[in-house]
Design a protein around this motif. Structure first.
Motif, short mmCIF file in Angstrom:
data_model
loop_
_atom_site.label_atom_id
_atom_site.label_comp_id
_atom_site.label_asym_id
_atom_site.label_seq_id
_atom_site.Cartn_x
_atom_site.Cartn_y
_atom_site.Cartn_z
N SER A 32 0.86 -1.18 0.00
CA SER A 32 0.00 0.00 0.00
C SER A 32 0.90 1.23 0.00
CB SER A 32 -0.89 0.01 1.24
OG SER A 32 -1.66 1.18 1.26
N TRP A 33 0.53 2.20 -0.83
CA TRP A 33 1.26 3.46 -0.88
C TRP A 33 0.64 4.51 0.04
CZ3 TRP A 33 5.89 4.02 -2.97
CH2 TRP A 33 6.31 3.08 -3.89
N GLN A 34 -0.49 4.20 0.61
CA GLN A 34 -1.20 5.19 1.42
C GLN A 34 -0.45 5.59 2.71
OE1 GLN A 34 -3.60 6.59 -0.13
NE2 GLN A 34 -3.66 5.05 -1.71
N PRO A 35 0.23 4.68 3.40
CA PRO A 35 0.97 5.11 4.58
C PRO A 35 2.08 6.12 4.27
CG PRO A 35 0.65 2.76 4.67
CD PRO A 35 0.19 3.21 3.32
N LEU A 36 2.67 6.01 3.08
CA LEU A 36 3.69 6.98 2.70
C LEU A 36 3.08 8.37 2.55
CD1 LEU A 36 6.60 7.56 1.87
CD2 LEU A 36 5.93 7.05 -0.49
N GLY A 37 1.94 8.46 1.89
CA GLY A 37 1.25 9.75 1.77
C GLY A 37 0.82 10.29 3.12
N LEU A 38 0.39 9.41 3.99
CA LEU A 38 -0.01 9.84 5.34
C LEU A 38 1.19 10.35 6.12
CD1 LEU A 38 -2.69 9.84 6.84
CD2 LEU A 38 -2.09 7.64 7.78
N ALA A 39 2.32 9.69 6.00
CA ALA A 39 3.53 10.14 6.69
C ALA A 39 3.99 11.49 6.15
CB ALA A 39 4.64 9.10 6.52
N ILE A 40 3.91 11.68 4.84
CA ILE A 40 4.30 12.98 4.27
C ILE A 40 3.35 14.07 4.74
CG2 ILE A 40 4.42 14.26 2.08
CD1 ILE A 40 5.47 11.64 0.82
N GLY A 41 2.07 13.78 4.76
CA GLY A 41 1.10 14.77 5.23
C GLY A 41 1.31 15.15 6.69
N TRP A 42 1.53 14.16 7.54
CA TRP A 42 1.77 14.47 8.95
C TRP A 42 3.10 15.18 9.15
CZ3 TRP A 42 -1.63 15.06 12.48
CH2 TRP A 42 -2.81 14.35 12.46
N ALA A 43 4.11 14.81 8.38
CA ALA A 43 5.40 15.51 8.49
C ALA A 43 5.24 16.98 8.11
CB ALA A 43 6.44 14.83 7.60
#
Length: 132
Positions: A82-93
């Motif tokens: 899943s690529w979604q955790p990467l987008g979530l990590a970028i958003g939270w960062a």
């Protein structure tokens, strides 16, 4: 799962006793708060595991006469990628960077976070993974 639930319930009893003793002895608010929060987390996990153990079939770890090989086999469905955790990590960062640098950065991070959460939740409802 039944044994894990019992272990967390015993851990919560231990943490409650330690929180009370620490509160009487040390009178330090941060440690007391931390121990009571750990007690709350342990009792939540223990209750969840105990509640779930009543609804599912007993596992090999619940049988006192089970061998190691009895626990072999499929344990459940785990997402292969899943690529979604990467987008979530970028958003939270970006969001945390916005708190440090400037609040205007949140205008960019909040949509990324929302899109990533939405994509992660509905990941298996579209494309080749969709079930009828």
């Amino acid at each position: 799962m039944k044994i894990q639930g019992k272990m967390f319930m015993w851990l919560s009893v231990f943490l409650l006793i330690m929180a009370i003793l620490y509160g009487l002895w040390a009178k330090e608010p941060i440690g007391i708060t931390t121990l009571f929060m750990a007690f709350g987390l342990a009792i939540m996990v223990g209750f969840y595991l105990g509640f779930t153990a009543r609804r599912v079939d007993p596992g090999a770890q619940d049988d006192k006469e089970a061998d190691v090989a009895d626990g072999a086999g499929e344990l459940g469905f785990f997402s292969p990628h899943s690529w979604q955790p990467l987008g979530l990590a970028i958003g939270w960062a970006l969001g945390f960077l916005g708190v440090a640098v400037g609040w205007w950065l949140l205008y960019f991070s909040v949509p990324i976070i929302l899109l990533s959460v939405f994509g992660w939740v509905f990941e298996y409802y579209r494309g080749e993974n969709r079930t009828q």
